[in-house]
Design a protein around this motif. Structure first.
Motif, PDB file in Angstrom:
ATOM      1  N   GLY A 128      48.464  16.319  16.787  1.00  0.00           N
ATOM      2  CA  GLY A 128      47.741  15.302  16.034  1.00  0.00           C
ATOM      3  C   GLY A 128      46.657  14.690  16.882  1.00  0.00           C
ATOM      4  O   GLY A 128      46.216  15.277  17.876  1.00  0.00           O
ATOM      5  N   SER A 129      46.221  13.487  16.507  1.00  0.00           N
ATOM      6  CA  SER A 129      45.124  12.852  17.232  1.00  0.00           C
ATOM      7  C   SER A 129      45.373  11.364  17.393  1.00  0.00           C
ATOM      8  O   SER A 129      45.983  10.719  16.531  1.00  0.00           O
ATOM      9  CB  SER A 129      43.793  13.073  16.507  1.00  0.00           C
ATOM     10  OG  SER A 129      43.796  12.437  15.238  1.00  0.00           O
ATOM     11  N   PHE A 130      44.896  10.832  18.496  1.00  0.00           N
ATOM     12  CA  PHE A 130      44.904   9.398  18.733  1.00  0.00           C
ATOM     13  C   PHE A 130      43.582   8.821  18.235  1.00  0.00           C
ATOM     14  O   PHE A 130      42.501   9.325  18.572  1.00  0.00           O
ATOM     15  CB  PHE A 130      45.076   9.087  20.226  1.00  0.00           C
ATOM     16  CG  PHE A 130      46.454   9.395  20.757  1.00  0.00           C
ATOM     17  CD1 PHE A 130      47.471   8.449  20.679  1.00  0.00           C
ATOM     18  CD2 PHE A 130      46.732  10.629  21.318  1.00  0.00           C
ATOM     19  CE1 PHE A 130      48.745   8.731  21.159  1.00  0.00           C
ATOM     20  CE2 PHE A 130      48.000  10.914  21.811  1.00  0.00           C
ATOM     21  CZ  PHE A 130      49.012   9.960  21.726  1.00  0.00           C
ATOM     22  N   CYS A 131      43.687   7.779  17.407  1.00  0.00           N
ATOM     23  CA  CYS A 131      42.508   7.079  16.863  1.00  0.00           C
ATOM     24  C   CYS A 131      41.587   8.022  16.099  1.00  0.00           C
ATOM     25  O   CYS A 131      40.373   7.787  16.021  1.00  0.00           O
ATOM     26  CB  CYS A 131      41.737   6.372  17.976  1.00  0.00           C
ATOM     27  SG  CYS A 131      42.710   5.164  18.897  1.00  0.00           S
ATOM     28  N   ASP A 132      42.154   9.084  15.503  1.00  0.00           N
ATOM     29  CA  ASP A 132      41.356  10.085  14.779  1.00  0.00           C
ATOM     30  C   ASP A 132      40.191  10.578  15.633  1.00  0.00           C
ATOM     31  O   ASP A 132      39.100  10.879  15.128  1.00  0.00           O
ATOM     32  CB  ASP A 132      40.822   9.515  13.461  1.00  0.00           C
ATOM     33  CG  ASP A 132      41.900   9.439  12.391  1.00  0.00           C
ATOM     34  OD1 ASP A 132      42.940  10.108  12.544  1.00  0.00           O
ATOM     35  OD2 ASP A 132      41.705   8.706  11.403  1.00  0.00           O
ATOM     36  N   PHE A 133      40.435  10.725  16.949  1.00  0.00           N
ATOM     37  CA  PHE A 133      39.359  11.080  17.865  1.00  0.00           C
ATOM     38  C   PHE A 133      39.814  12.003  18.984  1.00  0.00           C
ATOM     39  O   PHE A 133      39.191  13.031  19.242  1.00  0.00           O
ATOM     40  CB  PHE A 133      38.765   9.803  18.471  1.00  0.00           C
ATOM     41  CG  PHE A 133      37.674  10.045  19.474  1.00  0.00           C
ATOM     42  CD1 PHE A 133      36.408  10.456  19.064  1.00  0.00           C
ATOM     43  CD2 PHE A 133      37.896   9.851  20.831  1.00  0.00           C
ATOM     44  CE1 PHE A 133      35.395  10.687  19.993  1.00  0.00           C
ATOM     45  CE2 PHE A 133      36.890  10.066  21.756  1.00  0.00           C
ATOM     46  CZ  PHE A 133      35.635  10.480  21.343  1.00  0.00           C
ATOM     47  N   LEU A 134      40.911  11.666  19.623  1.00  0.00           N
ATOM     48  CA  LEU A 134      41.360  12.410  20.794  1.00  0.00           C
ATOM     49  C   LEU A 134      42.542  13.302  20.423  1.00  0.00           C
ATOM     50  O   LEU A 134      43.611  12.804  20.046  1.00  0.00           O
ATOM     51  CB  LEU A 134      41.761  11.450  21.912  1.00  0.00           C
ATOM     52  CG  LEU A 134      42.333  12.085  23.187  1.00  0.00           C
ATOM     53  CD1 LEU A 134      41.332  13.067  23.792  1.00  0.00           C
ATOM     54  CD2 LEU A 134      42.725  11.013  24.193  1.00  0.00           C
ATOM     55  N   HIS A 135      42.358  14.602  20.530  1.00  0.00           N
ATOM     56  CA  HIS A 135      43.384  15.581  20.226  1.00  0.00           C
ATOM     57  C   HIS A 135      43.931  16.147  21.538  1.00  0.00           C
ATOM     58  O   HIS A 135      43.174  16.740  22.313  1.00  0.00           O
ATOM     59  CB  HIS A 135      42.817  16.749  19.401  1.00  0.00           C
ATOM     60  CG  HIS A 135      42.071  16.338  18.180  1.00  0.00           C
ATOM     61  ND1 HIS A 135      42.591  16.467  16.905  1.00  0.00           N
ATOM     62  CD2 HIS A 135      40.822  15.806  18.027  1.00  0.00           C
ATOM     63  CE1 HIS A 135      41.705  16.034  16.020  1.00  0.00           C
ATOM     64  NE2 HIS A 135      40.629  15.626  16.677  1.00  0.00           N
ATOM     65  N   LEU A 136      45.215  15.966  21.795  1.00  0.00           N
ATOM     66  CA  LEU A 136      45.832  16.629  22.938  1.00  0.00           C
ATOM     67  C   LEU A 136      46.275  18.021  22.510  1.00  0.00           C
ATOM     68  O   LEU A 136      46.863  18.200  21.440  1.00  0.00           O
ATOM     69  CB  LEU A 136      47.044  15.830  23.433  1.00  0.00           C
ATOM     70  CG  LEU A 136      46.773  14.431  23.975  1.00  0.00           C
ATOM     71  CD1 LEU A 136      48.074  13.814  24.491  1.00  0.00           C
ATOM     72  CD2 LEU A 136      45.727  14.454  25.079  1.00  0.00           C
ATOM     73  N   TYR A 137      45.999  19.010  23.341  1.00  0.00           N
ATOM     74  CA  TYR A 137      46.472  20.350  23.037  1.00  0.00           C
ATOM     75  C   TYR A 137      47.996  20.358  23.032  1.00  0.00           C
ATOM     76  O   TYR A 137      48.630  19.674  23.833  1.00  0.00           O
ATOM     77  CB  TYR A 137      45.954  21.343  24.071  1.00  0.00           C
ATOM     78  CG  TYR A 137      44.453  21.571  24.034  1.00  0.00           C
ATOM     79  CD1 TYR A 137      43.667  21.077  23.005  1.00  0.00           C
ATOM     80  CD2 TYR A 137      43.831  22.302  25.035  1.00  0.00           C
ATOM     81  CE1 TYR A 137      42.305  21.296  22.969  1.00  0.00           C
ATOM     82  CE2 TYR A 137      42.460  22.530  25.015  1.00  0.00           C
ATOM     83  CZ  TYR A 137      41.701  22.025  23.976  1.00  0.00           C
ATOM     84  OH  TYR A 137      40.345  22.252  23.953  1.00  0.00           O
ATOM     85  N   HIS A 138      48.567  21.141  22.122  1.00  0.00           N
ATOM     86  CA  HIS A 138      50.013  21.117  21.901  1.00  0.00           C
ATOM     87  C   HIS A 138      50.489  22.530  21.565  1.00  0.00           C
ATOM     88  O   HIS A 138      49.789  23.269  20.862  1.00  0.00           O
ATOM     89  CB  HIS A 138      50.330  20.158  20.747  1.00  0.00           C
ATOM     90  CG  HIS A 138      51.774  19.812  20.602  1.00  0.00           C
ATOM     91  ND1 HIS A 138      52.709  20.692  20.107  1.00  0.00           N
ATOM     92  CD2 HIS A 138      52.456  18.672  20.901  1.00  0.00           C
ATOM     93  CE1 HIS A 138      53.902  20.107  20.096  1.00  0.00           C
ATOM     94  NE2 HIS A 138      53.779  18.886  20.571  1.00  0.00           N
ATOM     95  N   PRO A 139      51.660  22.933  22.047  1.00  0.00           N
ATOM     96  CA  PRO A 139      52.153  24.281  21.729  1.00  0.00           C
ATOM     97  C   PRO A 139      52.340  24.531  20.240  1.00  0.00           C
ATOM     98  O   PRO A 139      52.330  25.694  19.799  1.00  0.00           O
ATOM     99  CB  PRO A 139      53.492  24.358  22.475  1.00  0.00           C
ATOM    100  CG  PRO A 139      53.344  23.398  23.601  1.00  0.00           C
ATOM    101  CD  PRO A 139      52.520  22.268  23.055  1.00  0.00           C
ATOM    102  N   HIS A 140      52.531  23.466  19.447  1.00  0.00           N
ATOM    103  CA  HIS A 140      52.717  23.628  18.006  1.00  0.00           C
ATOM    104  C   HIS A 140      51.466  23.273  17.206  1.00  0.00           C
ATOM    105  O   HIS A 140      51.544  23.108  15.992  1.00  0.00           O
ATOM    106  CB  HIS A 140      53.885  22.764  17.516  1.00  0.00           C
ATOM    107  CG  HIS A 140      55.233  23.299  17.874  1.00  0.00           C
ATOM    108  ND1 HIS A 140      55.869  24.275  17.139  1.00  0.00           N
ATOM    109  CD2 HIS A 140      56.061  23.000  18.902  1.00  0.00           C
ATOM    110  CE1 HIS A 140      57.050  24.548  17.688  1.00  0.00           C
ATOM    111  NE2 HIS A 140      57.191  23.782  18.760  1.00  0.00           N
ATOM    112  N   ALA A 141      50.326  23.139  17.861  1.00  0.00           N
ATOM    113  CA  ALA A 141      49.098  22.819  17.136  1.00  0.00           C
ATOM    114  C   ALA A 141      48.791  23.904  16.106  1.00  0.00           C
ATOM    115  O   ALA A 141      49.021  25.088  16.354  1.00  0.00           O
ATOM    116  CB  ALA A 141      47.931  22.663  18.102  1.00  0.00           C
ATOM    117  N   PRO A 142      48.263  23.518  14.947  1.00  0.00           N
ATOM    118  CA  PRO A 142      48.077  24.496  13.872  1.00  0.00           C
ATOM    119  C   PRO A 142      46.880  25.414  14.042  1.00  0.00           C
ATOM    120  O   PRO A 142      46.744  26.384  13.301  1.00  0.00           O
ATOM    121  CB  PRO A 142      47.919  23.615  12.623  1.00  0.00           C
ATOM    122  CG  PRO A 142      47.386  22.321  13.153  1.00  0.00           C
ATOM    123  CD  PRO A 142      48.005  22.134  14.502  1.00  0.00           C
TER     124      PRO A 142
END
Length: 229
Positions: A47-61
């Motif tokens: 997901g994203s923090f403040c609709d701005f910062l996306h952390l890469y994630h193993p389950h990212a779509p």
């Protein structure tokens, strides 16, 4: 109260997040990951923090925001090219930069992975999307988020109105299983000649895209979906 507790107190996570097999993920990436990153990923999911910062994630779509996708290697290759050719200043050895996040403006967030075998000592860097500036933070990811999200730490690369709606996290639908690890560099739209094609497509489909510099991640994702049909 530790950094993770301060972060979840500042920005409550979703009620559920997909579990990650960190042993397998780290084995596939051939590196240990910082404890605070694993705790953040487990608490929040993609997901994203403040609709701005996306952390890469193993389950990212999508591959654009997946920790095990091609982006970290692709960005590292581009930075090495920039440094070798003197086209953009790169103040850190690109071999020690591990991209693990991106903003909607196109700034990349990195671990400065030194020493490589001591991830708890890794610090944070970010580079400007449409310019030469870099920012460094002398602590880990959780400490950075706790300082930057409420504005206690000024990140000059981030927009002034980032916190206009407060601090919040927006989850995205996770991939059911982590994506296969893909560390082979891929052409990066917005950094290659193909960027003109992306901009042309974006404008034809009603997207606001800058004339120069990196293309926002949301547009890259939308364009990527059309290429994969």
């Amino acid at each position: 109260m530790n950094s993770i507790d301060r972060l979840t107190d500042l920005c409550p996570p979703p009620s559920t997040a997909p579990p990650t097999d960190w042993s397998s993920t780290e084995q596939a990436l051939d590196t240990r990951l910082p404890t605070d990153y694993r705790q953040i990923a487990d608490a929040y999911g993609p997901g994203s923090f403040c609709d701005f910062l996306h952390l890469y994630h193993p389950h990212a779509p999508t591959r654009w925001t997946n920790l095990t996708g091609p982006m970290p290697a692709t960005i590292r290759t581009q930075l090495q090219h920039d440094r070798d050719n003197g086209s953009h200043p790169v103040p850190h050895d690109p071999g020690h930069l591990f991209a693990m996040g991106v903003t909607d403006n196109g700034e990349y967030l990195f671990w400065i992975a030194e020493p490589a075998d001591a991830p708890e000592k890794w610090t944070i860097a970010a580079n400007q999307a449409r310019g030469p500036r870099w920012y460094t933070y002398g602590g880990g990811l959780a400490d950075f988020l706790v300082a930057a999200l409420p504005g206690r730490e000024t990140v000059p690369l981030f927009p002034d109105d980032l916190l206009a709606q407060g601090v919040f996290f927006t989850p995205t639908t996770p991939a059911p299983t982590p994506a296969p690890v893909d560390t082979a560099p891929q052409p990066l739209a917005g950094m290659t000649a193909n960027s003109s094609d992306v901009r042309t497509w974006a404008r034809a489909n009603g997207h606001d895209v800058p004339d120069h510099g990196r293309i926002p991640v949301a547009i890259l994702e939308a364009w990527g979906k059309t290429r994969n049909r």
